[in-house]
Write a protein that holds these residues in place. Sequence first.
Motif, PDB file in Angstrom:
ATOM      1  N   GLU A  91       0.598  -1.994   0.098  1.00  0.00           N
ATOM      2  CA  GLU A  91      -0.325   0.283   0.134  1.00  0.00           C
ATOM      3  C   GLU A  91       0.499   1.438   0.242  1.00  0.00           C
ATOM      4  O   GLU A  91       1.437   1.170   0.538  1.00  0.00           O
ATOM      5  N   PRO A  92      -0.076   1.745  -0.739  1.00  0.00           N
ATOM      6  CA  PRO A  92       0.944   3.623  -0.288  1.00  0.00           C
ATOM      7  C   PRO A  92       0.747   4.026   1.110  1.00  0.00           C
ATOM      8  O   PRO A  92      -0.245   3.564   1.413  1.00  0.00           O
ATOM      9  N   CYS A  93       2.242   4.491   1.207  1.00  0.00           N
ATOM     10  CA  CYS A  93       2.120   5.273   2.133  1.00  0.00           C
ATOM     11  C   CYS A  93       0.598   6.561   2.602  1.00  0.00           C
ATOM     12  O   CYS A  93       1.112   7.216   1.272  1.00  0.00           O
ATOM     13  N   ARG A  94       0.308   6.694   3.546  1.00  0.00           N
ATOM     14  CA  ARG A  94      -0.857   8.042   4.050  1.00  0.00           C
ATOM     15  C   ARG A  94      -0.295   8.295   4.926  1.00  0.00           C
ATOM     16  O   ARG A  94      -1.533   9.621   5.270  1.00  0.00           O
ATOM     17  N   ALA A  95       0.898   8.906   4.517  1.00  0.00           N
ATOM     18  CA  ALA A  95       1.013  10.159   6.016  1.00  0.00           C
ATOM     19  C   ALA A  95       0.093  10.225   7.254  1.00  0.00           C
ATOM     20  O   ALA A  95       0.587  11.029   7.786  1.00  0.00           O
ATOM     21  N   GLN A 138       5.009   1.425  -9.147  1.00  0.00           N
ATOM     22  CA  GLN A 138       5.557  -0.033  -8.016  1.00  0.00           C
ATOM     23  C   GLN A 138       6.779   0.485  -7.002  1.00  0.00           C
ATOM     24  O   GLN A 138       6.542  -0.206  -5.941  1.00  0.00           O
ATOM     25  N   MET A 139       7.508   0.476  -7.584  1.00  0.00           N
ATOM     26  CA  MET A 139       8.694   0.838  -6.801  1.00  0.00           C
ATOM     27  C   MET A 139       8.567   1.985  -6.026  1.00  0.00           C
ATOM     28  O   MET A 139       9.580   2.062  -3.841  1.00  0.00           O
ATOM     29  N   LYS A 140       7.948   3.129  -6.250  1.00  0.00           N
ATOM     30  CA  LYS A 140       8.125   4.295  -5.129  1.00  0.00           C
ATOM     31  C   LYS A 140       7.288   4.754  -3.933  1.00  0.00           C
ATOM     32  O   LYS A 140       7.813   4.536  -2.837  1.00  0.00           O
ATOM     33  N   ARG A 141       6.169   3.252  -4.314  1.00  0.00           N
ATOM     34  CA  ARG A 141       4.880   2.949  -3.225  1.00  0.00           C
ATOM     35  C   ARG A 141       6.204   2.415  -2.178  1.00  0.00           C
ATOM     36  O   ARG A 141       5.688   2.542  -0.757  1.00  0.00           O
ATOM     37  N   VAL A 142       7.053   1.576  -2.877  1.00  0.00           N
ATOM     38  CA  VAL A 142       7.630   0.581  -1.340  1.00  0.00           C
ATOM     39  C   VAL A 142       8.639   1.901  -1.279  1.00  0.00           C
ATOM     40  O   VAL A 142       8.912   1.755   0.443  1.00  0.00           O
ATOM     41  N   ILE A 143       9.297   2.335  -2.010  1.00  0.00           N
ATOM     42  CA  ILE A 143      10.303   3.613  -1.290  1.00  0.00           C
ATOM     43  C   ILE A 143       9.780   4.467  -0.865  1.00  0.00           C
ATOM     44  O   ILE A 143      10.285   4.620   0.737  1.00  0.00           O
ATOM     45  N   ASP A 144       8.494   4.750  -0.427  1.00  0.00           N
ATOM     46  CA  ASP A 144       7.612   5.674   0.008  1.00  0.00           C
ATOM     47  C   ASP A 144       7.500   5.281   1.713  1.00  0.00           C
ATOM     48  O   ASP A 144       7.578   5.928   2.729  1.00  0.00           O
ATOM     49  N   ARG A 145       7.545   3.691   1.600  1.00  0.00           N
ATOM     50  CA  ARG A 145       7.232   3.159   2.892  1.00  0.00           C
ATOM     51  C   ARG A 145       8.301   3.146   3.546  1.00  0.00           C
ATOM     52  O   ARG A 145       8.157   2.349   4.551  1.00  0.00           O
TER      53      ARG A 145
END
Length: 223
Positions: A91-95, A138-145
């Motif tokens: 899941e993308p980071c929700r801040a 797909q990679m950006k959501r992992v990095i954001d986590r």
Amino acid sequence: MKRRDFIKKSVFAVGSTLLAGSAMESLAAMSIDDEVSDSNESKQDKMKIVVLTGSPRRNGNSAYLAEQFIKGAQEKGHEVYRFDCAFKQVEPCRACNRCGMDGPCIFNDDFSELRPHLIEADMVVFATPMYYFGISAQMKRVIDRFYAINGRIKGHYKKAAYLMTYANTAKSDAEPMLLHYRTMMDYLGWESVGEVVAPGVWTAGSVHNTDYGDKAYRLGKSL
């Protein structure tokens, strides 16, 4: 033979045998010490490497670079854990900041599988295609986590490498992605040990007609 000469020769022979035996023992000990030293150095040099891939094409060009890097790294004796971002549920980071930058995330998804590997890794490799002048979503959501483990990875020395592919050929088109990667390395305090940037590859498999796969392999083998 006179008795005196016989005694001298006997003593010399015994002495020579003892010296030879002592020398052999010393050589054997040195050999064992060398083996132990080599073994210890091998263990010390062995790294835990996490390779993140960002392409949703299983046989994509950036995935091929990742495979070649992994091949080289494993031949060198390193332990590699591969995480294909596009085929994991992250899941993308929700801040929400519930993690406090160093705690459990509100999501119990596949990032939980990756999390301990990232924390323990000696090296992290990012392999992504260019999607609309940036790294893949797909990679950006992992990095954001990474935010949830920030306290465990920021300032904790790791090596890193960057593998990217893109259809265009202008070097300037790749600069924003490289700047993003380098800025992230500066923030985390990680050392980038290599970048392989493959321009002019669009259709799946077109990177096979270049030497970029060999460059990725040699980067992995050089560690």
